[in-house]
Design an enzyme around this catalytic site. Structure first.
Site, PDB file in Angstrom:
ATOM      1  CB  CYS A 136      33.973  47.415  54.348  1.00 44.33           C
ATOM      2  SG  CYS A 136      32.551  46.530  55.023  1.00 44.33           S
ATOM      3  CG  LEU A 137      38.384  43.685  57.351  1.00 45.26           C
ATOM      4  CD1 LEU A 137      37.617  43.148  58.541  1.00 45.26           C
ATOM      5  CD2 LEU A 137      39.058  42.520  56.612  1.00 45.26           C
ATOM      6  CG  HIS A 148      31.723  48.313  50.203  1.00 45.01           C
ATOM      7  ND1 HIS A 148      32.928  47.661  50.044  1.00 45.01           N
ATOM      8  CD2 HIS A 148      31.074  47.660  51.189  1.00 45.01           C
ATOM      9  CE1 HIS A 148      32.993  46.651  50.899  1.00 45.01           C
ATOM     10  NE2 HIS A 148      31.878  46.629  51.602  1.00 45.01           N
ATOM     11  N   GLY A 174      37.222  43.100  53.304  1.00 46.68           N
ATOM     12  CA  GLY A 174      37.512  41.668  53.328  1.00 46.68           C
ATOM     13  C   GLY A 174      36.798  40.951  54.458  1.00 46.68           C
ATOM     14  CG  MET A 196      35.571  52.243  59.256  1.00 44.18           C
ATOM     15  SD  MET A 196      34.541  51.161  60.291  1.00 44.18           S
ATOM     16  CE  MET A 196      33.448  52.333  61.058  1.00 44.18           C
ATOM     17  CE1 TYR A 250      43.548  35.206  45.330  1.00 46.84           C
ATOM     18  CE2 TYR A 250      42.647  34.317  47.370  1.00 46.84           C
ATOM     19  CZ  TYR A 250      43.607  35.056  46.704  1.00 46.84           C
ATOM     20  OH  TYR A 250      44.620  35.657  47.405  1.00 46.84           O
ATOM     21  N   PRO A 269      38.274  29.477  14.802  1.00 49.37           N
ATOM     22  CG  PRO A 269      39.840  29.831  16.496  1.00 49.37           C
ATOM     23  CD  PRO A 269      39.652  29.957  15.014  1.00 49.37           C
ATOM     24  CD  GLU A 320      34.277  49.717  47.424  1.00 49.26           C
ATOM     25  OE1 GLU A 320      34.136  50.715  48.161  1.00 49.26           O
ATOM     26  OE2 GLU A 320      34.354  48.559  47.864  1.00 49.26           O
ATOM     27  CB  SER A 337      38.831  36.551  30.081  1.00 47.50           C
ATOM     28  OG  SER A 337      38.666  35.822  31.244  1.00 47.50           O
ATOM     29  CB  ILE A 345      27.255  21.274  30.465  1.00 51.64           C
ATOM     30  CG1 ILE A 345      28.054  20.274  29.621  1.00 51.64           C
ATOM     31  CG2 ILE A 345      25.970  20.615  30.986  1.00 51.64           C
ATOM     32  CD1 ILE A 345      28.518  19.052  30.362  1.00 51.64           C
ATOM     33  CD  GLU A 346      28.212  24.881  33.992  1.00 52.19           C
ATOM     34  OE1 GLU A 346      28.633  24.625  32.846  1.00 52.19           O
ATOM     35  OE2 GLU A 346      28.948  25.104  34.962  1.00 52.19           O
TER      36      GLU A 346
END
Ligand code: GLN
Length: 535
Positions: free
Chosen positions: A382-383, A509, A355, A385, A55, A192, A511, A15, A150-151
């Site tokens: 979308c939802l 959408h 959603g 509407m 989330y 750091p 947006e 972030s 790790i990934e």
């Protein structure tokens, strides 16, 4: 000019704004006349973020060619106005999937398949892929995650190899780290950052440019210290201080010469500093737009990032209408008939959010009824509407049990139904109706006016359910007009109630395609309606 590659990695913490730095650098190079693209490589195993709960990583952004991607691609498009494609978003899952598919086909002729070289080769192939399809002067690649995960290892190994193969003129590493401020000691701490760079060096990568995220201004001393300990020139240590808006970042980066130093390091002469006129005009206008416009976001995700593109689109449209949009999240799960007036009080307009699933939909329907009957500007997406459509069926057409097939398999009044092509689909990932489709807009409608009287628009989609055309006549007779239709499939894409000030729902959408320099016409028109609501 041969394509050059800039890799952006992050260390210390997540972030820190790698996406914004990548988008800003893209913007600055573009302003110098270079053709650029920006791509994101995400180390998680999901094939794409389409199946992820918001989330987890926030909004799922959809490209015009129908790829479900990370929300950083939204920043790339909003900052630069470029259109990204499915090649601009790659995950570990996609890399492994193609390697495994090839192995099953027998393409590897009996070889043992390993992370090095097979996975790293596939990562390299994908990094180079965009520029094999059309010319780019610069391809900026943001590596998701943080050094030490790790990934991330195969991605870092791939960029190490590419830097070696392409040479210093054609490949460059930019590393973003964090310089924390310890209030108790009254000091900014560089350790750091040093550790993070050492970790990169341990993997064989020497960052040429460091961008230090900080909450406080870094003194020259600190920049010298970091340069000294990290084998980086002082002028290549850039600070990224917290700013009031992400849109100030490109200007701040330009002031410190981030783009110029990248060009120099790659053997190019930077030349004059571009003016970024329209960008500065936007920032100026944004700063002067102090009058608040309150817009309620009726949705179920109480997380900013879940509605990222909607928030940005409202902010763009607000600025160009000289208003500061203040958004208020209104959790639809807790909206009831009794409290709706109170919950929506003081809002100049309402967005009913997109959603999936049952949770919170009754609250959206109650909100849609309230704004319809009180003539409050309302934008259903979308939802959202679909909930406007259901509300109208229940309260105007008199079908108390009207619903979407998504929520109720058995209702006789399925005003929102599953799309024909979706009926046989069993796999969840990447199978919705995705990407940009044509939409014919009815002449004379409010939407048509909002679009500047354009008869045909192209907008991006992400859904499985649609307006049920069996009810079309009945809706239109009773005052809800279907003013946008996809000509190929005859799907209803836009509904509006012309007798109200602004009550429009879009199955798509909008947006996803609002940018800083080109705010979306529907958001512009919605914000204008919200302003007139105030008067
Ligand atoms: N769940 C709805 C559908 O699949 C709406 C999707 C959305 O809002 N993106 O049609």
């Amino acid at each position: 000019m041969e394509t050059r590659y800039i890799f952006i990695t992050g260390g210390v913490a997540s972030s820190l704004g790698k996406g914004i730095i990548s988008a800003s650098l893209g913007k600055l190079l573009q302003a110098r006349g270079y053709e650029i693209t920006i791509q994101k490589f995400d180390p998680y195993i999901n094939i794409d973020p389409g199946t992820l709960n918001p989330y987890e990583h926030g909004e799922c952004y959809v490209t015009a060619d129908g790829q479900e991607t990370d929300l950083d691609l939204g920043h790339y498009e909003r900052f630069t106005g470029i259109q990204t494609t499915r090649d601009n978003s790659v995950t570990t899952g996609r890399i492994y999937l193609s390697v495994i598919e090839r192995e099953r086909r027998g393409d590897y002729l009996g070889k043992t398949i390993q992370v090095v070289p097979h996975i790293t080769d596939e990562i390299k192939r994908r990094i180079l892929l965009n520029a094999t399809k059309r010319h780019f002067d610069f391809v900026i690649t943001e590596i998701g995650g943080t050094i030490g995960d790790i990934e991330s290892q195969p991605f870092l190994e791939a960029i190490r190899q590419l830097r070696w193969e392409l040479g210093p003129q054609r490949a460059l590493n930019v590393h973003l780290t964090f310089v924390p401020y310890l209030a108790a000691a009254g000091e900014l701490k560089t350790k750091p950052t040093q550790t993070s760079v050492k970790q990169l060096q341990g993997l064989g990568i020497q960052p040429e440019v460091l961008v230090l995220r900080t909450e406080h201004d870094l003194s020259d001393d600190i920049r010298h210290k970091v340069a000294h300990f990290c084998n980086v020139e002082v002028e290549a240590v850039i600070q990224s201080q917290d700013l009031p808006s992400i849109y100030e970042v490109p200007v701040n980066m330009q002031r410190q010469g981030l783009d110029a130093i990248c060009l120099k390091k790659m053997g190019l002469t930077p030349g004059e500093v571009p003016e970024l006129g329209p960008w500065h005009d936007f920032l100026e206008r944004r700063k002067n737009a102090t009058e608040i416009l309150d817009i309620g976001l009726v949705g179920k995700y109480d997380l900013q990032d879940a509605y990222k593109s909607i928030l940005e689109s409202l902010a763009h449209a607000g600025t160009y209408n000289d208003r500061k949009v203040k958004t208020h999240f209104i959790n639809s799960e807790y909206i009831t008939r009794e409290n709706v007036a109170e919950k929506l009080a003081g809002m100049n307009g309402i967005v009913i959010c997109p959603g999936f699933g049952q949770r919170g939909i009754e609250g959206k329907i109650i909100a849609a009824e309230y704004t319809r009957t009180h003539d409050i500007p309302t934008f259903g997406i979308c939802l959202g509407m679909q909930m406007m459509v259901i509300e109208f069926a229940r309260n105007v057409l008199g079908y108390a049990d009207a619903n979407s097939r998504e929520m109720d398999q058995t209702t006789p009044h399925n005003v929102i139904d599953i799309m024909e092509e979706q009926k046989t689909i069993t796999q969840m990932g990447g199978t919705m109706r995705l990407g940009a489709y044509d939409c014919e807009v009815r002449e004379g409608s409010k939407t048509w006016e909002a679009y500047g009287e354009q008869p045909l628009v192209k907008e991006r989609h992400r859904h499985r359910y649609e307006f049920n055309n069996r009810y079309l006549e009945e809706y239109q007779r009773n005052g809800m007009q279907c003013v946008g239709v996809n000509p190929a499939a005859n799907l209803v894409e836009i509904v509006e109630i012309p007798s109200l000030r602004w009550y429009i729902g879009t199955q798509f959408h909008p947006e996803y395609s609002s940018t800083v320099l080109h705010p979306h016409p529907l958001f512009m028109s919605f914000v204008r309606a919200c302003i007139s609501e105030m008067q």
